[in-house]
Design a protein around this motif. Structure first.
Motif, short mmCIF file in Angstrom:
data_model
loop_
_atom_site.label_atom_id
_atom_site.label_comp_id
_atom_site.label_asym_id
_atom_site.label_seq_id
_atom_site.Cartn_x
_atom_site.Cartn_y
_atom_site.Cartn_z
N ARG A 88 -7.24 2.20 2.88
CA ARG A 88 -7.25 0.77 2.63
C ARG A 88 -8.66 0.38 2.19
N ASP A 119 -6.62 1.15 9.55
CA ASP A 119 -5.81 1.81 8.52
C ASP A 119 -4.52 2.27 9.17
N LYS A 146 -10.21 0.07 -0.59
CA LYS A 146 -10.88 0.80 -1.67
C LYS A 146 -10.43 0.27 -3.04
N SER A 195 -6.25 2.49 -3.51
CA SER A 195 -6.00 1.99 -2.17
C SER A 195 -4.50 1.85 -1.97
#
Length: 319
Positions: free
Chosen positions: A141, A26, A143, A203
């Motif tokens: 990130r 991430d 999601k 996200s």
């Protein structure tokens, strides 16, 4: 070797017991218990910026790109550390004065404070910036959900044209030259959005390497694909006119990186709040596509529903 292969092979296992590292996949480190969010970036001359002829502008560019990592996570930047490696020429009194003045302006603009750093001698000029913010939650990130809408803030492509102008690969009028170069050095990062973004984004990521490549990174551990509509991708009027006047393809200008806009997904039922937030804050937010199931091919779709190919979907960090 691609940067993600490098990280996975040599470093991911070192962070396995540290949940705050987010598996090194991430934009940030996030310690939820302490509400601490940290991001670090390194910038090298000749790779992340062309040269050091305009040190006051280079330092603005790298600081904004660094804090954009926090902003896209729904976090307001608070502090930063900066380290620099240079020599007597690059770190001359004149250049250091320009850097200091620019940092002061950026601090006032974004309400951030310098907390420390380091300096070393080197003939290879580089900077590293660590950005820090505090938040009880972030937007991760990976999601995104099937049928999420895909959104992007601001406009894309201006910075890329600015780079090409600086490289003398594109000729434009004096007025447009000033416009595009300014967009290259001073990206319009969305400092107003962090708190609002947490209310609707599933996200998110900032667009540093390119729209399509960064979209892939945002969903890289999910069995998902995407559909992007070329005509919905926002570009400035200046870029639109430049493309039209030279009979170029828009698709070649929308995924080249250095935009530092926020790319995010949100459920359909959040569309009204996103529209209202855009209007309330005066921030351009455009719906540009949909998240699709993995068994469907990821596509960039043109105005006539044709499938488009992009020569360069984004910058690749290869080792």
């Amino acid at each position: 070797m691609h940067e993600f292969d490098l990280i996975k092979k040599y470093f991911s296992k070192l962070s396995k017991l540290n949940k705050s590292s987010l598996n090194l996949n991430d934009d940030v480190f996030f310690d939820k218990k302490k509400s601490l969010v940290v991001s670090i970036d390194t910038y090298n001359e000749g790779v992340h910026f062309l040269d050091f002829k305009k040190p006051d502008l280079v330092i603005k560019k790298i600081l904004r790109s660094s804090i954009s990592d926090l902003i896209c996570k729904g976090v307001s930047p608070k502090y930063y550390f900066i380290s620099g490696s240079g020599n007597k020429k690059t770190f001359s009194k004149k250049n250091l004065s320009k850097i200091s003045n620019s940092l002061k302006m950026e601090q006032n603009k974004y309400k951030i404070s310098l907390c420390g750093g380091d300096t070393t001698f080197s003939n290879q000029l580089s900077f590293s910036i660590t950005s820090i913010g505090y938040s009880k939650n972030i937007i991760y990130r990976n999601k995104a959900k099937v049928d999420d809408n895909i959104y992007v803030t601001g406009n894309l492509g201006d910075s890329f044209v600015g780079l090409k102008v600086l490289q003398n690969k594109i000729k434009v009028t004096k007025k447009l030259k000033h416009y595009f170069i300014k967009k290259y050095f001073e990206p319009d990062i969305q400092i107003k959005l962090p708190n609002e973004l947490l209310k609707f984004a599933n996200s998110s990521i900032d667009i540093s390497d390119g729209l399509l490549d960064d979209l892939k990174k945002m969903i890289n551990n999910q069995k998902l694909s995407y559909e992007i509509w070329e005509q919905k991708i926002p570009i400035s009027r200046n870029l639109q006119n430049y493309i039209k006047n030279n009979n170029y393809k828009k698709s070649n200008f929308i995924s080249n990186g250095d935009d530092y806009q926020i790319l995010f997904t949100a459920s359909e039922d959040k569309s009204r709040i996103i529209k209202n937030t855009s209007k309330k804050l005066g921030v351009k937010i455009s719906r540009i596509g949909k998240i699709r199931p993995y068994n469907q091919k990821s596509l960039l779709i043109g105005k006539k529903r044709q499938h488009l190919l992009v020569k360069n979907p984004g910058y690749k960090h290869q080792f």
